[in-house]
Design a protein around this motif. Structure first.
Motif, short mmCIF file in Angstrom:
data_model
loop_
_atom_site.label_atom_id
_atom_site.label_comp_id
_atom_site.label_asym_id
_atom_site.label_seq_id
_atom_site.Cartn_x
_atom_site.Cartn_y
_atom_site.Cartn_z
N PHE A 1 56.99 -49.07 10.87
CA PHE A 1 56.26 -47.85 10.54
C PHE A 1 57.01 -46.61 11.00
O PHE A 1 56.89 -45.54 10.40
N TYR A 2 57.79 -46.76 12.07
CA TYR A 2 58.49 -45.61 12.63
C TYR A 2 59.89 -45.42 12.03
O TYR A 2 60.64 -44.56 12.49
N ILE A 3 60.22 -46.21 11.02
CA ILE A 3 61.46 -46.04 10.28
C ILE A 3 61.11 -45.33 8.97
O ILE A 3 60.34 -45.86 8.17
N ASP A 4 61.64 -44.13 8.77
CA ASP A 4 61.21 -43.30 7.64
C ASP A 4 61.28 -44.02 6.30
O ASP A 4 60.33 -43.95 5.49
N GLU A 5 62.38 -44.73 6.04
CA GLU A 5 62.53 -45.37 4.73
C GLU A 5 61.67 -46.62 4.57
O GLU A 5 61.54 -47.16 3.47
N LEU A 6 61.08 -47.10 5.67
CA LEU A 6 60.24 -48.31 5.62
C LEU A 6 58.75 -48.00 5.80
O LEU A 6 57.91 -48.87 5.54
N LYS A 7 58.43 -46.82 6.24
CA LYS A 7 57.06 -46.47 6.62
C LYS A 7 56.05 -46.77 5.53
O LYS A 7 54.96 -47.29 5.80
N ASN B 1 55.86 -57.17 2.05
CA ASN B 1 56.22 -57.83 0.79
C ASN B 1 57.51 -57.26 0.21
O ASN B 1 58.01 -57.75 -0.80
N ASP B 2 58.02 -56.18 0.83
CA ASP B 2 59.25 -55.55 0.37
C ASP B 2 60.44 -56.07 1.18
O ASP B 2 60.36 -56.26 2.40
N ARG B 3 61.57 -56.24 0.49
CA ARG B 3 62.74 -56.84 1.11
C ARG B 3 63.24 -56.04 2.32
O ARG B 3 63.65 -56.61 3.33
N GLY B 4 63.20 -54.71 2.22
CA GLY B 4 63.68 -53.90 3.33
C GLY B 4 62.94 -54.15 4.62
O GLY B 4 63.54 -54.27 5.70
#
Length: 286
Positions: A195-201, A206-209
């Motif tokens: 959640f604290y990673i901007d591109e992953l928030k 279910n997403d690969r990243g």
């Protein structure tokens, strides 16, 4: 000839199971009068019949005391007829919800006593022995139609050895509360939060990243291996105990990243084994 008797709680999925069995090549007859069951079986048992797979649906609509159904089944067995009993079930809360959504009256309710809960309670008592003696019990409380089809295919098409334990792997967020029906609860908030990673928030497990990020930490793999080993020890003992459903809940803070990732990984590990139990996956808070 393979002969399957499909029964169970009203609203438990019997009609859906019958439709799926028909798609699998079974000759299906639902709600056949009790007096005709033995005659029907006798007709199908004649030599050179083209029908090799039969499913008959019976429930409290057929006989509200169910005593005559049990007597008929007992007579068939005494006469050497080999058949299997599939019992379709669901939790009381799910059954009530299904009846309210369909706006139908439970078959054991009446104008004088229309409460669905009372009809379900009465039906459970009537079907208690039938469920106990059934060859297969499938709890559809958390099953999608696709997942039910997979379970029926395993039993009645692929003829795999099967127990009636259905494992539901459930991800959730602690801030939304622990699932009330969870049997085992595991907390993965010890892992770093995407959640604290901007591109992953705004992504999910279910997403690969997000999956790559969560599983990049050695602790995630170790936790998954230990949890899998624990479940492989527990599952045969739950089966021995006669448990029909096991809800394994995996939680993180919001129920979108870490718990979803680990639930997906655990599902894959348990499904990859040639297991005698069914496995389903759901994400409550995603």
């Amino acid at each position: 000839m393979r002969f399957v008797m499909v029964t169970g709680m009203s609203g438990g999925g019997k009609s859906t199971a019958m439709r799926l069995l028909e798609d699998m090549g079974y000759y299906c007859v639902d709600n056949l009068p009790i007096q005709l069951i033995d005659k029907f079986v006798e007709l199908l048992s004649t030599p050179n019949t083209e029908i090799t797979k039969v499913a008959i649906g019976v429930d409290v609509r057929t006989d509200q005391s169910f005593a005559r159904v049990e007597k008929t089944l007992s007579c068939l067995r005494q006469n050497g007829m080999v058949f299997e009993v599939l019992f379709m079930d669901a939790s009381d809360a799910v059954l009530v919800k299904r009846y309210k959504e369909s706006r139908r009256m439970h078959p054991l309710c009446s104008a004088e006593n229309p409460r669905i809960e009372d009809g379900i309670e009465k039906e459970r008592k009537i079907l208690q022995q039938v469920k106990k003696d059934a060859d297969y019990v499938i709890d559809t409380s958390k099953l999608l139609t696709r997942e039910l089809k997979e379970e029926l295919d395993r039993i009645f098409v692929k003829n795999e050895e099967y127990s009636s334990l259905m494992i539901n792997i459930l991800s959730f967020g602690f801030k939304h509360g622990i699932p009330a029906d969870a049997d085992l609860v595991f907390d993965v908030r010890f892992l770093p939060n995407p959640f604290y990673i901007d591109e992953l928030k705004y992504l999910t497990g279910n997403d690969r990243g997000v999956q790559d990020y969560v599983m990049s930490f050695p602790e995630a793999g170790i936790f998954l291996d230990k949890l899998t080993d624990l479940l492989r020890f527990l599952i045969p003992n739950y089966i021995k105990e006669g448990k029909y459903q096991l809800v394994v809940a995996i939680g993180c803070t919001g129920g979108k990243h870490r718990s979803v990732t680990l639930a997906n990984e655990l599902y894959r590990k348990l499904r990859n084994r040639e297991a005698k139990y069914g496995v389903s996956l759901s994400h409550r808070d995603i």
